[in-house]
Design a protein around this motif. Structure first.
Motif: not given
Length: 263
Positions: A188-193, A200-205, A235-241
């Motif tokens: 959810q935090g990644i999604a907000t950014r 959607q973040v889970a699918l994008a990953w 996604l960016d590297d921070e998201d992936r970490r």
């Protein structure tokens, strides 16, 4: 095979038809069903009602683990084709391995379907790594893809490394961890950014990974569209970490007939 498909698990009966029609109208061209889902007839009716050219659709169905004797497999495929109202499926898969299956006979039967043209490609689901090696390395079966549970809370790195080495895609089912991804605070935090949703973040990953496809299911039209829009989330590297730091041992599909996943 389109990398983002439409799953139909737990959509039994005629109620599945309008759901699949909506998905087709939104642009989904990879529909995943199975003998066990009890909705092949509804999926076929949706395809017929939508009226698209057969060659524009990637259609997958699967044979249940109780039907892995050659004669039973022939009956199962004939029944599935009849319910779907098609002459062939693009991908026919073993849904789950059976402890008493003759793997060589199963794969020979699948290759017979290939030769007769009733299926365009063959695959397996829910095989552990030892079973995959037996099918691909020992027997030499032309496995087109492997479908298995995969989401941000389950590590599939060993399986992915093997499949990538063979040029075989992994199709992720339960890619949203059966709804749990939407409620995860890290996602959810990644999604907000990104102005997106956690799902959607889970699918994008998943979809940014080499050789990975996904088949989320969604009954509501807005959820179907939201899943398609995940293709636009970058996604960016921070998201992936942050996602890499999530628990990676959570398997949610654990029927009693599942194989030993560590083999």
């Amino acid at each position: 095979m389109p990398r983002l498909g439409f799953g139909t698990f737990r959509m039994p009966g005629g109620g599945c038809q309008p759901v699949v029609e909506n998905a087709l109208a939104l642009g989904y061209r990879h529909i995943d069903t199975a003998e066990m889902y009890q909705n092949e007839e509804a999926v076929g009716a949706a395809i017929a009602a939508f009226g698209m050219a057969r060659e524009d659709l990637h259609l997958t169905t699967k044979v249940w683990h109780e039907n892995l004797k050659p004669q039973a497999m022939h009956r199962a495929l004939d029944t599935s084709l009849g319910k779907l109202g098609v002459d062939y499926v693009d991908l026919y898969m073993v849904h789950w391995p059976s402890r008493d299956m003759d793997l060589g006979a199963v794969l020979d039967t699948l290759q017979g379907f290939l030769q007769e043209g009733s299926v365009r490609a063959i695959g397996v689901c829910n095989f552990n790594l030892a079973m995959l090696r037996a099918a691909i390395d020992d027997i030499g079966a032309p496995i087109a893809c492997h479908q298995v549970e995969y989401h941000p809370f389950l590590d599939q790195s060993r399986m992915l490394a093997y499949l990538r080495g063979k040029g075989i895609p992994l199709v992720a089912y339960a890619p949203l961890a059966q709804g749990r991804a939407a409620a995860d605070p890290v996602l959810q935090g990644i999604a907000t950014r990104h102005g997106a949703s956690a799902a959607q973040v889970a699918l994008a990953w998943l979809l940014e990974q080499d050789g990975v496809a996904a088949i989320p299911k969604a009954q509501r039209r807005d959820s179907q569209q939201s899943n398609l829009d995940a293709l636009n989330v970058k996604l960016d590297d921070e998201d992936r970490r942050a996602i890499a730091a999530l628990p990676k041992h959570l398997r949610y599909v654990t029927p009693p007939f599942a194989p030993d996943w560590d083999a």
